[in-house]
Design a protein around this motif. Structure first.
Motif, PDB file in Angstrom:
ATOM      1  N   ASP A 105       0.884  -1.155   0.000  1.00 54.82           N
ATOM      2  CA  ASP A 105       0.000   0.000   0.000  1.00 54.82           C
ATOM      3  C   ASP A 105       0.927   1.211   0.000  1.00 54.82           C
ATOM      4  O   ASP A 105       1.500   1.576   1.036  1.00 54.82           O
ATOM      5  CB  ASP A 105      -0.892  -0.026   1.240  1.00 54.82           C
ATOM      6  N   SER A 106       1.109   1.824  -1.154  1.00 53.94           N
ATOM      7  CA  SER A 106       2.094   2.896  -1.269  1.00 53.94           C
ATOM      8  C   SER A 106       1.735   4.106  -0.413  1.00 53.94           C
ATOM      9  O   SER A 106       2.620   4.784   0.103  1.00 53.94           O
ATOM     10  CB  SER A 106       2.298   3.291  -2.731  1.00 53.94           C
ATOM     11  N   LYS A 107       0.452   4.376  -0.213  1.00 56.68           N
ATOM     12  CA  LYS A 107       0.060   5.479   0.666  1.00 56.68           C
ATOM     13  C   LYS A 107       0.465   5.183   2.112  1.00 56.68           C
ATOM     14  O   LYS A 107       0.923   6.068   2.832  1.00 56.68           O
ATOM     15  CB  LYS A 107      -1.443   5.725   0.567  1.00 56.68           C
ATOM     16  N   GLN A 108       0.325   3.929   2.505  1.00 61.92           N
ATOM     17  CA  GLN A 108       0.745   3.515   3.853  1.00 61.92           C
ATOM     18  C   GLN A 108       2.267   3.630   3.988  1.00 61.92           C
ATOM     19  O   GLN A 108       2.777   4.035   5.032  1.00 61.92           O
ATOM     20  CB  GLN A 108       0.267   2.076   4.121  1.00 61.92           C
ATOM     21  N   MET A 109       2.996   3.276   2.920  1.00 61.43           N
ATOM     22  CA  MET A 109       4.457   3.380   2.968  1.00 61.43           C
ATOM     23  C   MET A 109       4.877   4.841   3.117  1.00 61.43           C
ATOM     24  O   MET A 109       5.805   5.149   3.884  1.00 61.43           O
ATOM     25  CB  MET A 109       5.099   2.776   1.718  1.00 61.43           C
ATOM     26  N   ILE A 110       4.209   5.737   2.423  1.00 65.54           N
ATOM     27  CA  ILE A 110       4.525   7.159   2.556  1.00 65.54           C
ATOM     28  C   ILE A 110       4.235   7.621   3.980  1.00 65.54           C
ATOM     29  O   ILE A 110       5.015   8.390   4.565  1.00 65.54           O
ATOM     30  CB  ILE A 110       3.754   7.989   1.507  1.00 65.54           C
TER      31      ILE A 110
END
Length: 186
Positions: A105-110
């Motif tokens: 989940d790229s938003k979670q990684m950010i």
């Protein structure tokens, strides 16, 4: 930091006892294969064992998801170096089931980046510089489609030597079973 010093202490003994001697080989792959695979920890020993690969047999490139994300990125550059300068003659892209990149989940990684001291200003600067972080950090939905995509990027590369077989496989990280997805010979 503690792990670093554990490794260095082990390494000192490793070198003193000449344990490196059993791993000595040339820089040229005996089986003339370059493998792009995932950096998943379950594959470190399993993949070579499942393929009957010994030290010196192949050139192995690892990244998150066994992805060729850009035709002129580091994965493709490494493949071309192996083919032109290190005597490899065929390519295998080997993904694996249960890959973490299929759940990213790229938003979670950010969000995690921000929690670990990356400022909103840095994130905004990158976004405004044309780097869509959410897209760049994203994974894939299907390991099969990801393997096929990476095979196609390699196969269609303008610098790939004509006639180079590019295969696509998926390994089961629990059993070591290899499934052929793309037969690069046919």
């Amino acid at each position: 930091m503690e792990k670093l010093y554990e490794i260095l202490a082990f390494n000192k003994t490793f070198v003193e006892n000449k344990e490196f001697e059993r791993y000595q080989t040339s820089k040229f792959p005996n089986k003339k294969i370059v493998v792009l695979t995932c950096m998943d920890t379950r594959l470190v020993e399993l993949l070579p064992q499942a393929m009957n690969i010994k030290n010196g047999d192949i050139k192995m490139i690892k990244n998150a998801g066994a992805i060729v994300s850009h035709p002129f990125g580091s994965a493709m550059k490494s493949i071309l170096v192996a083919l032109y300068e290190l005597q490899a003659e065929e390519v295998m892209v080997i993904g694996h089931y249960d890959c973490g990149m299929s759940q990213i989940d790229s938003k979670q990684m950010i969000k995690h980046m921000k929690e670990r001291s990356i400022s909103e200003e840095v994130i905004n600067t990158l976004e405004h510089s044309g780097i869509p972080l959410v897209e760049w950090l994203s994974g894939f939905e299907s390991v099969e489609e990801n393997v096929k995509h990476s095979v196609q990027v390699i196969k269609n590369h303008p610098l790939l030597p004509k006639g180079t077989p590019v295969h696509g496989l998926i390994i089961d990280p629990h059993t070591g079973r290899l499934d052929l997805i793309v037969d690069g010979i046919g």
